[in-house]
Design a protein around this motif. Structure first.
Motif, PDB file in Angstrom:
ATOM      1  N   TYR A  64      -2.265  54.567  -2.680  1.00 24.83           N
ATOM      2  CA  TYR A  64      -1.031  54.544  -1.902  1.00 24.83           C
ATOM      3  C   TYR A  64       0.067  55.395  -2.541  1.00 24.83           C
ATOM      4  O   TYR A  64       0.955  55.911  -1.843  1.00 24.83           O
ATOM      5  CB  TYR A  64      -0.539  53.103  -1.702  1.00 24.83           C
ATOM      6  CG  TYR A  64       0.150  52.495  -2.901  1.00 24.83           C
ATOM      7  CD1 TYR A  64       1.517  52.689  -3.122  1.00 24.83           C
ATOM      8  CD2 TYR A  64      -0.546  51.722  -3.823  1.00 24.83           C
ATOM      9  CE1 TYR A  64       2.157  52.144  -4.220  1.00 24.83           C
ATOM     10  CE2 TYR A  64       0.074  51.170  -4.916  1.00 24.83           C
ATOM     11  CZ  TYR A  64       1.427  51.370  -5.111  1.00 24.83           C
ATOM     12  OH  TYR A  64       2.061  50.839  -6.203  1.00 24.83           O
ATOM     13  N   GLU A  65       0.017  55.552  -3.870  1.00 25.97           N
ATOM     14  CA  GLU A  65       1.044  56.340  -4.551  1.00 25.97           C
ATOM     15  C   GLU A  65       0.975  57.818  -4.174  1.00 25.97           C
ATOM     16  O   GLU A  65       1.966  58.541  -4.279  1.00 25.97           O
ATOM     17  CB  GLU A  65       0.915  56.159  -6.061  1.00 25.97           C
ATOM     18  CG  GLU A  65       1.175  54.730  -6.519  1.00 25.97           C
ATOM     19  CD  GLU A  65       0.877  54.541  -7.998  1.00 25.97           C
ATOM     20  OE1 GLU A  65       1.692  54.992  -8.829  1.00 25.97           O
ATOM     21  OE2 GLU A  65      -0.169  53.942  -8.325  1.00 25.97           O
ATOM     22  N   GLN A  66      -0.200  58.273  -3.758  1.00 28.52           N
ATOM     23  CA  GLN A  66      -0.344  59.667  -3.340  1.00 28.52           C
ATOM     24  C   GLN A  66       0.494  59.975  -2.102  1.00 28.52           C
ATOM     25  O   GLN A  66       0.863  61.124  -1.857  1.00 28.52           O
ATOM     26  CB  GLN A  66      -1.820  59.962  -3.046  1.00 28.52           C
ATOM     27  CG  GLN A  66      -2.736  59.878  -4.246  1.00 28.52           C
ATOM     28  CD  GLN A  66      -2.871  61.199  -4.966  1.00 28.52           C
ATOM     29  OE1 GLN A  66      -2.906  62.253  -4.349  1.00 28.52           O
ATOM     30  NE2 GLN A  66      -2.949  61.151  -6.280  1.00 28.52           N
ATOM     31  N   LEU A  67       0.811  58.944  -1.322  1.00 24.92           N
ATOM     32  CA  LEU A  67       1.603  59.144  -0.105  1.00 24.92           C
ATOM     33  C   LEU A  67       3.003  59.673  -0.400  1.00 24.92           C
ATOM     34  O   LEU A  67       3.669  60.203   0.490  1.00 24.92           O
ATOM     35  CB  LEU A  67       1.711  57.828   0.669  1.00 24.92           C
ATOM     36  CG  LEU A  67       0.427  57.304   1.311  1.00 24.92           C
ATOM     37  CD1 LEU A  67       0.650  55.901   1.857  1.00 24.92           C
ATOM     38  CD2 LEU A  67      -0.047  58.241   2.409  1.00 24.92           C
ATOM     39  N   SER A  68       3.445  59.540  -1.633  1.00 21.71           N
ATOM     40  CA  SER A  68       4.809  59.953  -1.992  1.00 21.71           C
ATOM     41  C   SER A  68       4.937  61.446  -2.254  1.00 21.71           C
ATOM     42  O   SER A  68       6.017  61.917  -2.616  1.00 21.71           O
ATOM     43  CB  SER A  68       5.275  59.183  -3.228  1.00 21.71           C
ATOM     44  OG  SER A  68       4.518  59.571  -4.378  1.00 21.71           O
ATOM     45  N   VAL A  69       3.883  62.207  -2.058  1.00 23.48           N
ATOM     46  CA  VAL A  69       3.893  63.620  -2.445  1.00 23.48           C
ATOM     47  C   VAL A  69       5.039  64.389  -1.805  1.00 23.48           C
ATOM     48  O   VAL A  69       5.720  65.180  -2.479  1.00 23.48           O
ATOM     49  CB  VAL A  69       2.525  64.284  -2.131  1.00 23.48           C
ATOM     50  CG1 VAL A  69       2.170  64.174  -0.657  1.00 23.48           C
ATOM     51  CG2 VAL A  69       2.517  65.736  -2.580  1.00 23.48           C
ATOM     52  N   LEU A  70       5.290  64.193  -0.518  1.00 19.70           N
ATOM     53  CA  LEU A  70       6.346  64.972   0.137  1.00 19.70           C
ATOM     54  C   LEU A  70       7.732  64.551  -0.318  1.00 19.70           C
ATOM     55  O   LEU A  70       8.637  65.384  -0.397  1.00 19.70           O
ATOM     56  CB  LEU A  70       6.231  64.857   1.659  1.00 19.70           C
ATOM     57  CG  LEU A  70       5.085  65.632   2.294  1.00 19.70           C
ATOM     58  CD1 LEU A  70       5.115  65.495   3.810  1.00 19.70           C
ATOM     59  CD2 LEU A  70       5.146  67.114   1.909  1.00 19.70           C
ATOM     60  N   PHE A  71       7.917  63.275  -0.620  1.00 25.45           N
ATOM     61  CA  PHE A  71       9.223  62.845  -1.118  1.00 25.45           C
ATOM     62  C   PHE A  71       9.524  63.488  -2.464  1.00 25.45           C
ATOM     63  O   PHE A  71      10.649  63.933  -2.722  1.00 25.45           O
ATOM     64  CB  PHE A  71       9.264  61.318  -1.233  1.00 25.45           C
ATOM     65  CG  PHE A  71       9.287  60.634   0.086  1.00 25.45           C
ATOM     66  CD1 PHE A  71      10.474  60.473   0.780  1.00 25.45           C
ATOM     67  CD2 PHE A  71       8.123  60.180   0.667  1.00 25.45           C
ATOM     68  CE1 PHE A  71      10.501  59.856   2.011  1.00 25.45           C
ATOM     69  CE2 PHE A  71       8.129  59.560   1.898  1.00 25.45           C
ATOM     70  CZ  PHE A  71       9.328  59.398   2.576  1.00 25.45           C
TER      71      PHE A  71
END
Length: 371
Positions: A162-169
């Motif tokens: 789930y931490e990979q989802l933060s890439v764009l932020f």
């Protein structure tokens, strides 16, 4: 029509490379003379992260005069864990007075921590950071060269999917601001300043009610005629953002977007929006081509696969300096959807005028804490 669309996408894709050019790393450097350094760590319910930071500080090539852990009225074992490490480091654990009206928890904690400190140089570290052994020396050496306020954005170490989802932020937050010497940008996880400059800027009292205090503290330094510089922390300092789960990550990024979006300079924001529009189109074009969904331009598979691949490659290369993001860049429509969803939530927080974080409710408007 297709040619114009292709040119437009190419321009937007090239903007991504341009925006990523000015992302300098904190350089290697040594100190000729070690100043008296106070390390200040605000900590609210950080029993799982604080031990990693304190262990990392014990391995530093430069030993601080003191390490002050400001326990921000935690409800877990934060304070006792910090005391357990006091035999290895010169640690002082303190708790500030009850949070007054008009202050945020972090700014109040650091304000009181500075008042209790004795060093001529102040280093502020978030409790979830993990500096490598040479970090303090490199940070202090850069500050001796530049003066003012120097900060470092840690390398984002991801461990769970789930931490990979933060890439764009992570990426957009860095693309939207200039970095380097005199950039005017400050990152809260790791900052250094002299006590004299801190007092001259007004310190955390000047940003008492700001949820994203680092941005506004940088403004205060600039208004005082002091230089503000920022660098990336790859190879110097890491952190793992929001290890508490997906909900914490959504709330945290929503909080930051809701309070800091208006502070980005409009030319940078325009460039980022143009790049994002190309990325969003690329995220749609390949699935649309495969599944026959409506789309603008040529529905043929090959040109849309090329566009998709170009953006995936760009993300893979650009994010290597930012954090540990790999496979998620190959399926970037997923973080695009996540980004849009959290952005909508941030807009709702702006409309409501408040956001909750770590058991407290903060205002997203000019006025400070509401509860």
């Amino acid at each position: 029509m297709i040619d114009l669309l292709g040119i437009s996408l190419l321009v937007r894709w090239l903007l991504g490379w341009f925006l990523s050019l000015r992302m300098p790393l904190l350089p290697e450097a040594s100190l000729s003379q070690v100043p008296r350094v106070s390390v200040l760590i605000p900590a609210r319910n950080e029993e799982t992260t604080l031990p990693n930071l304190l262990a990392a500080l014990n391995r530093q090539s430069v030993r601080p005069l003191e390490v002050i852990v400001i326990d921000d009225h935690s409800t877990d074992r934060t304070a006792s864990i910090a005391m357990e490490c006091a035999q290895e480091l010169p640690i002082t654990v303190m708790q500030p007075p009850p949070l007054p009206q008009g202050w945020c928890g972090k700014t109040w904690a650091l304000h009181n921590g500075v008042r209790a400190s004795h060093g001529e140089v102040l280093v502020f570290l978030d409790a979830d950071t993990e500096p490598l052994p040479s970090f303090l020396e490199r940070l202090l050496a850069k500050h001796q060269t530049l003066g003012g306020l120097v900060s470092v954005q840690p390398y984002h170490r991801t461990e769970k999917p789930y931490e990979q989802l933060s890439v764009l932020f992570n990426l957009v937050g860095l693309m939207a601001v200039p970095l380097g010497q005199g950039s005017g940008v400050a990152f809260g996880p790791a900052l250094v300043t002299s006590r004299i400059d801190y007092d001259r800027s007004g310190g955390h009292a000047a940003v008492a009610g700001k949820v994203v205090e680092d941005w506004f503290l940088g403004h205060c330094y600039e208004q005082a005629g002091l230089q503000v510089s920022a660098f990336l922390g790859l190879g110097a300092i890491d952190y793992r953002m929001y290890p508490g789960g997906l909900r914490d990550m959504v709330t945290g990024f929503g909080k930051n977007f809701a309070t800091a979006a208006g502070e980005v300079r409009w030319p940078w924001m325009l460039a980022v929006l143009l790049w994002l529009s190309g990325l969003f189109w690329a995220a749609w074009c390949l699935p649309a081509s495969l599944l026959g969904w409506p789309m603008v331009g040529d529905p043929a598979l090959l040109p849309n696969a090329v566009v998709y691949g170009a953006y995936a490659l760009q993300l893979l290369l650009i994010t290597r300096r930012v954090g540990r993001f790999g496979w998620i860049n190959l399926v970037f429509p997923i973080p695009v959807l996540f980004f849009i969803g959290v952005f909508v939530l941030a807009i709702l927080n702006l409309e409501r005028g408040r956001v909750s974080w770590k058991g407290r409710t903060f205002s997203t408007r000019d006025r400070a804490r509401t509860a």
